[in-house]
Design an enzyme around this catalytic site. Structure first.
Site, mmCIF file in Angstrom:
data_model
loop_
_atom_site.group_PDB
_atom_site.id
_atom_site.type_symbol
_atom_site.label_atom_id
_atom_site.label_comp_id
_atom_site.label_asym_id
_atom_site.label_seq_id
_atom_site.Cartn_x
_atom_site.Cartn_y
_atom_site.Cartn_z
ATOM 1 N N ASP A 108 2.842 5.773 0.548
ATOM 2 C CA ASP A 108 2.168 4.509 0.288
ATOM 3 C C ASP A 108 2.924 3.327 0.890
ATOM 4 O O ASP A 108 3.990 2.953 0.398
ATOM 5 C CB ASP A 108 2.033 4.339 -1.229
ATOM 6 C CG ASP A 108 1.399 3.025 -1.626
ATOM 7 O OD1 ASP A 108 0.690 2.441 -0.791
ATOM 8 O OD2 ASP A 108 1.617 2.591 -2.775
ATOM 9 N N ASP A 295 -2.148 -0.833 4.366
ATOM 10 C CA ASP A 295 -1.809 -0.142 3.121
ATOM 11 C C ASP A 295 -2.366 1.281 3.114
ATOM 12 O O ASP A 295 -3.552 1.498 2.882
ATOM 13 C CB ASP A 295 -2.360 -0.933 1.934
ATOM 14 C CG ASP A 295 -1.932 -0.369 0.588
ATOM 15 O OD1 ASP A 295 -1.257 0.679 0.567
ATOM 16 O OD2 ASP A 295 -2.269 -0.983 -0.437
#
Length: 514
Positions: A108, A295
């Protein structure tokens, strides 16, 4: 209680959907971690809807959230607090300890901590459905014990810090600080297909100021270059999910040249973005510039409501709740009226027609049970939390209309009008799967270059066959200055464009994915 036990038991089988993952180090000096993917499915929308009240509260209270790291700006926003991992589609495998204990994690770029379930997690059911780190089984474990907590949009974890070796591919990152999660409350992590999160953001947003795994990979001299890159395979027919490459880029993952833009504010991988266009026409809002974050832990494209409304209008999107409400009225409206007129107990009607279960006082969603049944027994038309809620509201609305002696036709028309006004709790919008060919292209201006997305790339299909639904890949989130107006470019964008995270030069690059 029986329903809960059935849900837990059935959810146990979901954990077997986690795949063994592949990683390797090649002779070109790059470290590759193979990613596996799963389809964007109804199960995740359901779990998100179960905790939608929490998510909505977070969005409504956006200004209350501040970075828990070291950014000094008091007006900054904690994007991590708003993240929803239920839609995550790509996972990789790492090892922690000696010998390595394996965990499936989301890589992430929108957060910076590493956490996995702890063997000391006793009171969260989610911990029993995933592998747990056992410090006593590792010869390289070092005790830390500092408490830690991370709050996400639809879930939270808490526990304590520990130190141990982390294996990524053939690399061993020594003495890495990570969080042993001892509490994973709520549904989010209960049905998650991943065990933990490995954050690849900057240390500025690291909870507890822990040094991120990526920093230690660089500082310990394990990589050829201080660069990592993502390639997501968006071909739904192929099993391979993609690859994250540490130490550089793989030329087979992209076409042409990358367009690089500088990181404008460390913490997230944030950069400046220009106009957003629909079929080549400006939407106006970002013509003067917006900020954006790349992201990998977000599935959708998240942007300001002003533009998202334009986008969803242009593609004919309607609110998920509105659509499900109308479906309930169309399928059960006349039946509900008949049962009200027959003097049936109003609070039991929705359970009688099968959209809820009755707990003795009111209807309760059959959500979790139906999800498991749909997944394991291929039951079509699974009952959803939104359908139960829509049914209960419909009963109340129809009761009031019948008291006013309205005709059946007028009542059905009136309730449909109310359905249209219902907001979608998770910001999702549905589109007509058969209308993709007539939908416009959507373009983002980054570094002076235009990056196009076709309808096939920004629309997500949920389910298969006649039961399939299509979901807009755009969802709204308004982030005020100085961090916003902000776009979060998740997997929908990164799947189309190979993304390079150049830590050494503090820049991000995008090129057409191969």
């Amino acid at each position: 209680m029986e329903t809960k036990l059935k849900s837990v038991t059935a959810t146990f089988f979901l954990c077997f959907l986690l795949f063994p993952l592949v990683f390797s180090e090649s002779n070109d000096g790059l470290v590759r971690v193979g990613l596996k993917k799963r389809k964007f499915d109804q199960n995740n929308r359901v779990a998100a809807q179960i905790e939608s009240k929490e998510g909505e509260a977070l969005r409504a209270s956006l200004l209350k959230y501040r970075l828990r790291g070291n950014l000094a700006d008091s007006q900054d926003i904690d994007i991590v607090s708003l993240k929803n991992y239920m839609d995550a589609q790509y996972f990789g495998e790492i090892g922690i300890g000696t010998p390595p204990q394996k965990f499936t994690v989301i890589f992430d770029t929108g957060s910076s901590n590493l956490w996995v379930p702890s063997a000391k997690c006793y009171f969260s059911i989610a911990c029993y459905l995933h592998p747990k780190y056992k410090s006593s089984s590792s010869s390289t474990y070092n005790k830390n014990g500092k408490p830690a907590a991370i709050h996400y949009g639809t879930g939270a974890i808490s526990g304590f810090f520990s130190e141990d070796h982390v294996t990524i591919g053939d690399l061993v990152v020594k003495d890495q600080e990570f969080i042993e999660a001892t509490k994973e409350p709520g549904v989010t992590f209960l049905v998650a297909k991943f065990d933990g999160i490995l954050g690849l953001g900057f240390q500025e947003i690291s909870v507890g100021n822990a040094v991120p795994v990526w920093y230690n990979m660089v500082n310990q001299g394990l990589l050829k270059e201080p660069v990592f890159s993502f390639w997501f395979n968006r071909n739904a027919d192929e099993e391979e999910g993609g690859e994250i490459v540490f130490g550089g880029v793989d030329p087979n993952h992209y076409k042409g040249e990358h367009t690089y833009v500088p990181v404008t504010q460390k913490g997230y991988w944030q950069f400046d973005m220009g106009d957003v266009m629909i079929d080549g026409k400006t939407t106006g809002f970002c013509a003067g510039g917006c900020s954006a974050i790349a992201d990998s832990g977000t599935s959708l494209l998240v942007g300001p409501t002003t533009i998202i409304t334009e986008l969803n209008h242009a593609i004919g999107a309607s609110g998920i709740v509105s659509q499900e409400c109308k479906t309930v009225v169309a399928q059960y409206g006349e039946t509900i009226i008949e049962r009200i007129l027959a003097k049936d107990q109003p609070q039991k009607i929705c359970s009688q027609i099968g959209l809820c279960t009755f707990d003795g006082t009111h209807g309760v969603s059959t959500e979790i049970k139906s999800v498991v049944e749909e997944n394991t027994h291929k039951v079509s038309g699974g009952l959803s939390d939104a359908s139960c809620s829509a049914c209960e509201m419909t009963v109340v609305w129809m009761q009031n209309q019948l008291k006013q002696n309205q005709t059946q036709e007028r009542i059905l028309e009136y309730v449909n009008q109310l359905c249209e006004r219902l907001p979608s709790p998770m910001g999702e919008s549905a589109v007509d799967c058969s209308g993709l060919s007539s939908m416009p292209s959507v373009s983002f201006t980054i570094g002076g270059r235009t990056f196009d997305l076709t309808p096939e790339q920004y629309v997500l299909k949920v389910g298969e066959g006649d039961a399939a639904q299509c979901i807009s890949g755009f969802t709204a989130l308004d982030v005020p200055p100085p961090r916003g107006p902000l776009w979060i470019l998740g997997d929908v964008f990164m799947g189309r464009y190979h993304t390079v995270f150049d830590y050494g030069n503090e820049r991000i690059g995008f090129a057409e994915a191969a």
